[in-house]
Motif scaffolding. Sequence first.
Motif, PDB file in Angstrom:
ATOM      1  N   ARG A  76     -21.469  -6.594  -8.538  1.00  0.00           N
ATOM      2  CA  ARG A  76     -21.453  -5.244  -9.114  1.00  0.00           C
ATOM      3  C   ARG A  76     -20.536  -4.324  -8.301  1.00  0.00           C
ATOM      4  N   LEU A  77     -20.660  -4.382  -6.992  1.00  0.00           N
ATOM      5  CA  LEU A  77     -19.808  -3.583  -6.122  1.00  0.00           C
ATOM      6  C   LEU A  77     -18.339  -3.995  -6.259  1.00  0.00           C
ATOM      7  N   ASN A  78     -18.063  -5.302  -6.176  1.00  0.00           N
ATOM      8  CA  ASN A  78     -16.690  -5.790  -6.270  1.00  0.00           C
ATOM      9  C   ASN A  78     -16.062  -5.465  -7.619  1.00  0.00           C
ATOM     10  N   ILE A  79     -16.834  -5.625  -8.696  1.00  0.00           N
ATOM     11  CA  ILE A  79     -16.311  -5.337 -10.032  1.00  0.00           C
ATOM     12  C   ILE A  79     -16.022  -3.846 -10.163  1.00  0.00           C
ATOM     13  N   SER A  80     -16.917  -3.018  -9.674  1.00  0.00           N
ATOM     14  CA  SER A  80     -16.706  -1.580  -9.753  1.00  0.00           C
ATOM     15  C   SER A  80     -15.456  -1.163  -8.976  1.00  0.00           C
ATOM     16  N   LEU A  81     -15.294  -1.669  -7.768  1.00  0.00           N
ATOM     17  CA  LEU A  81     -14.117  -1.342  -6.967  1.00  0.00           C
ATOM     18  C   LEU A  81     -12.840  -1.833  -7.646  1.00  0.00           C
ATOM     19  N   MET A  82     -12.888  -3.050  -8.196  1.00  0.00           N
ATOM     20  CA  MET A  82     -11.735  -3.605  -8.897  1.00  0.00           C
ATOM     21  C   MET A  82     -11.378  -2.752 -10.103  1.00  0.00           C
ATOM     22  N   LEU A  83     -12.387  -2.351 -10.897  1.00  0.00           N
ATOM     23  CA  LEU A  83     -12.117  -1.539 -12.086  1.00  0.00           C
ATOM     24  C   LEU A  83     -11.539  -0.174 -11.723  1.00  0.00           C
ATOM     25  N   HIS A  84     -12.042   0.434 -10.640  1.00  0.00           N
ATOM     26  CA  HIS A  84     -11.481   1.716 -10.202  1.00  0.00           C
ATOM     27  C   HIS A  84     -10.007   1.556  -9.817  1.00  0.00           C
ATOM     28  N   CYS A  85      -9.683   0.494  -9.120  1.00  0.00           N
ATOM     29  CA  CYS A  85      -8.294   0.247  -8.722  1.00  0.00           C
ATOM     30  C   CYS A  85      -7.421  -0.005  -9.949  1.00  0.00           C
TER      31      CYS A  85
ATOM     32  N   CYS B 239      -7.030  -7.331  -6.963  1.00  0.00           N
ATOM     33  CA  CYS B 239      -7.750  -6.808  -8.138  1.00  0.00           C
ATOM     34  C   CYS B 239      -7.366  -7.585  -9.396  1.00  0.00           C
ATOM     35  N   GLY B 240      -6.104  -7.935  -9.510  1.00  0.00           N
ATOM     36  CA  GLY B 240      -5.663  -8.740 -10.654  1.00  0.00           C
ATOM     37  C   GLY B 240      -6.310 -10.109 -10.658  1.00  0.00           C
ATOM     38  N   GLN B 241      -6.458 -10.691  -9.487  1.00  0.00           N
ATOM     39  CA  GLN B 241      -7.118 -11.999  -9.391  1.00  0.00           C
ATOM     40  C   GLN B 241      -8.583 -11.875  -9.770  1.00  0.00           C
ATOM     41  N   ARG B 242      -9.255 -10.827  -9.301  1.00  0.00           N
ATOM     42  CA  ARG B 242     -10.660 -10.612  -9.681  1.00  0.00           C
ATOM     43  C   ARG B 242     -10.778 -10.376 -11.184  1.00  0.00           C
TER      44      ARG B 242
ATOM     45  N   ASP C 253       0.826  -1.206   0.000  1.00  0.00           N
ATOM     46  CA  ASP C 253       0.000   0.000   0.000  1.00  0.00           C
ATOM     47  C   ASP C 253       0.863   1.260   0.000  1.00  0.00           C
ATOM     48  N   LEU C 254       1.962   1.248   0.728  1.00  0.00           N
ATOM     49  CA  LEU C 254       2.863   2.391   0.754  1.00  0.00           C
ATOM     50  C   LEU C 254       3.459   2.641  -0.632  1.00  0.00           C
ATOM     51  N   LYS C 255       3.899   1.578  -1.313  1.00  0.00           N
ATOM     52  CA  LYS C 255       4.454   1.730  -2.664  1.00  0.00           C
ATOM     53  C   LYS C 255       3.405   2.270  -3.620  1.00  0.00           C
ATOM     54  N   ARG C 256       2.184   1.775  -3.499  1.00  0.00           N
ATOM     55  CA  ARG C 256       1.114   2.241  -4.380  1.00  0.00           C
ATOM     56  C   ARG C 256       0.856   3.733  -4.134  1.00  0.00           C
ATOM     57  N   LEU C 257       0.861   4.151  -2.866  1.00  0.00           N
ATOM     58  CA  LEU C 257       0.642   5.563  -2.547  1.00  0.00           C
ATOM     59  C   LEU C 257       1.785   6.432  -3.057  1.00  0.00           C
ATOM     60  N   LEU C 258       3.016   5.948  -2.905  1.00  0.00           N
ATOM     61  CA  LEU C 258       4.181   6.736  -3.310  1.00  0.00           C
ATOM     62  C   LEU C 258       4.382   6.772  -4.821  1.00  0.00           C
ATOM     63  N   TYR C 259       4.189   5.632  -5.469  1.00  0.00           N
ATOM     64  CA  TYR C 259       4.524   5.533  -6.890  1.00  0.00           C
ATOM     65  C   TYR C 259       3.311   5.475  -7.801  1.00  0.00           C
ATOM     66  N   GLY C 260       2.126   5.277  -7.240  1.00  0.00           N
ATOM     67  CA  GLY C 260       0.912   5.307  -8.029  1.00  0.00           C
ATOM     68  C   GLY C 260       0.595   4.038  -8.788  1.00  0.00           C
ATOM     69  N   ARG C 261       1.478   3.059  -8.810  1.00  0.00           N
ATOM     70  CA  ARG C 261       1.222   1.828  -9.543  1.00  0.00           C
ATOM     71  C   ARG C 261       1.363   0.626  -8.613  1.00  0.00           C
ATOM     72  N   CYS C 262       0.510  -0.354  -8.853  1.00  0.00           N
ATOM     73  CA  CYS C 262       0.557  -1.602  -8.085  1.00  0.00           C
ATOM     74  C   CYS C 262       1.804  -2.375  -8.490  1.00  0.00           C
ATOM     75  N   THR C 263       2.524  -2.884  -7.529  1.00  0.00           N
ATOM     76  CA  THR C 263       3.752  -3.628  -7.826  1.00  0.00           C
ATOM     77  C   THR C 263       3.553  -5.136  -7.809  1.00  0.00           C
ATOM     78  N   THR C 264       2.334  -5.591  -7.528  1.00  0.00           N
ATOM     79  CA  THR C 264       2.109  -7.042  -7.495  1.00  0.00           C
ATOM     80  C   THR C 264       1.150  -7.518  -8.584  1.00  0.00           C
ATOM     81  N   TRP C 265       0.728  -6.617  -9.492  1.00  0.00           N
ATOM     82  CA  TRP C 265      -0.171  -7.003 -10.583  1.00  0.00           C
ATOM     83  C   TRP C 265       0.455  -8.131 -11.377  1.00  0.00           C
ATOM     84  N   PRO C 266      -0.231  -9.186 -11.725  1.00  0.00           N
ATOM     85  CA  PRO C 266      -1.642  -9.494 -11.526  1.00  0.00           C
ATOM     86  C   PRO C 266      -1.911 -10.382 -10.310  1.00  0.00           C
ATOM     87  N   GLU C 267      -0.936 -10.510  -9.416  1.00  0.00           N
ATOM     88  CA  GLU C 267      -1.138 -11.342  -8.232  1.00  0.00           C
ATOM     89  C   GLU C 267      -1.916 -10.626  -7.132  1.00  0.00           C
ATOM     90  N   CYS C 268      -2.127  -9.333  -7.277  1.00  0.00           N
ATOM     91  CA  CYS C 268      -2.896  -8.582  -6.279  1.00  0.00           C
ATOM     92  C   CYS C 268      -4.361  -9.020  -6.320  1.00  0.00           C
TER      93      CYS C 268
END
Length: 89
Positions: free
Chosen positions: A51-60, A23-26, A6-21
């Motif tokens: 619908r809620l989970n998909i929307s949250l995943m897509l926003h992320c 959201c990537g799994q969803r 979460d700290l890396k995502r906040l600092l750098y703006g990109r997920c560093t574990t995609w697609p294992e995160c």
Amino acid sequence: MISNEDLKRLLYGRCTTWPECSCGQRWNDAEEMFEEWKRTPPTSTQIEMARLNISLMLHCVAKHCPDKRARQNAIMQLLNPVLDIEEDM
């Protein structure tokens, strides 16, 4: 306490574990979920939760995914009014 991911995502703006995160799994599991629903129709509660989970995943994905094509796809999917969860709040 905030996790390193979460700290890396906040600092750098990109997920560093995609697609294992999560959201990537969803992202990868969505098609399988819809195929299952073709065999066994979902309840209204399951539809609303999805619908809620998909929307949250897509926003992320749209904001944090390092894959540009996935970000663009997520942005296009979010234009679908069915996924506008803010309207329901």
